[in-house]
Design an enzyme around this catalytic site. Structure first.
Site, PDB file in Angstrom:
ATOM      1  CB  VAL A  14      -0.962  -0.004   1.203  1.00 30.60           C
ATOM      2  CG1 VAL A  14      -1.791   1.278   1.229  1.00 30.60           C
ATOM      3  CG2 VAL A  14      -1.892  -1.221   1.137  1.00 30.60           C
ATOM      4  CE1 TYR A  63       7.580  -8.446  13.952  1.00 23.20           C
ATOM      5  CE2 TYR A  63       5.675  -9.723  13.248  1.00 23.20           C
ATOM      6  CZ  TYR A  63       6.968  -9.670  13.719  1.00 23.20           C
ATOM      7  OH  TYR A  63       7.664 -10.823  13.962  1.00 23.20           O
ATOM      8  CE1 TYR A 127      -0.477  -8.077  11.042  1.00 28.65           C
ATOM      9  CE2 TYR A 127      -2.416  -9.392  10.548  1.00 28.65           C
ATOM     10  CZ  TYR A 127      -1.613  -8.301  10.278  1.00 28.65           C
ATOM     11  OH  TYR A 127      -1.954  -7.430   9.276  1.00 28.65           O
TER      12      TYR A 127
END
Length: 300
Positions: A14, A63, A127
């Protein structure tokens, strides 16, 4: 309308699309790489905002090593939660708006219908938990923050599912792809284009405006990873596309659990911004065409 934009991140899918498309929107972006600002250092990131005094901050660094995060919890939390929070706090002090990207992994994936923004979250992985912590902190820290949850991001650059499938097909390797995880593929180009098209509105809207808060952006159409692979190969190879065998998630264990159905409902975004994401096949067709125009070595 010229908008002073500060972007964190330069190499992600992105981030690269934002920089590539900015001139088309008559926008200039000051982008900070990892070498310029350590994203594991919240204070350094906040200082960069205070020095730049932007009107809009885009957090396009994260991350994203989903499986590695299971054993790298502290760094994942710092990068995905603490640093975005520090950036949002600094942006609020500077009077800037913030765009922060999040993920369908904040959901458990057990809902039979697509997820709306106000549905209960329940991340299955470190995550997902760190991304959820990040979006909550950003919204709490800056009243003019737009959090965009997205899913299955792909592009013509970096490592992603489209490029992996095309490489395996070229190598003649047998293709076995998970067929019980569902979601909405998203072109990084479309996500970046949406943000850039809304930059003047975001920079000019006071706190409390409907453009802020959590919204979902993903290209239209639900599919499985196998269906996604079949679509990519059909677009690239036509009738010569190889077969893709279905497998279950249980047959391909991974350190981090994935939501089985992380499909995002984009109705709120469509109503708020008047923008309807196009079908994922149309977006992926452009990626496939772009890769076909590249030397094969760079498309691997």
């Amino acid at each position: 309308m010229s908008v002073r934009i500060l972007q964190f991140g330069t190499t992600g899918q992105v981030a690269r699309e934002l920089l590539r498309q900015a001139p088309s929107y008559d926008l200039a972006i000051t982008a900070l790489s990892r070498a310029e600002v350590d994203f594991a250092d919240p204070e350094a990131a906040a200082a960069a905002v205070e020095q730049a005094r932007p009107e809009l901050v885009i957090v396009a660094a994260a991350y994203t090593a989903v499986d590695q995060a299971e054993t790298d919890r502290e760094l994942a939390y710092t990068v995905n939660a603490e640093t975005p929070a520090a950036i949002a706090q600094a942006a609020a002090r500077a009077g800037a708006a913030v765009v922060h990207f999040s993920t369908d992994y904040v959901f458990a994936g057990d809902k039979p219908e697509p997820y709306r923004e106000d549905d209960p979250t329940g991340p299955l992985s470190v995550y997902g938990a760190t991304k959820l912590a990040g979006e909550l902190a950003v919204v709490a820290s800056c009243p003019r923050a737009l959090v965009l949850r997205t899913s299955w991001v792909v592009s013509a650059h970096g490592r992603n599912f489209v490029k992996t499938m095309l490489r395996l097909a070229r190598e003649g390797q047998p293709l076995r792809v998970v067929d019980d995880q569902f979601g909405r593929p998203t072109a990084a180009a479309d996500l970046a284009g949406f943000v850039l098209s809304q930059a003047p509105r975001l920079a000019g809207t006071p706190s409390g405006g409907p453009v802020f808060g959590v919204h979902h952006f993903a290209n239209a159409g639900e599919t499985s990873w196998r269906g996604f692979a079949q679509g990519v190969l059909a677009l690239a190879m036509g009738p010569a596309a190889p077969q893709v065998a279905p497998i279950a998630t249980a047959e391909r264990p991974a350190p981090a659990r994935r939501p089985l159905r992380g499909t995002l409902d984009t109705g709120k975004l469509e109503r708020t911004f008047g923008v309807t994401p196009r079908p994922w096949r149309d977006a992926v067709a452009e990626i496939v065409a772009e890769l076909a125009a590249q030397p094969q070595a760079s498309a691997a």
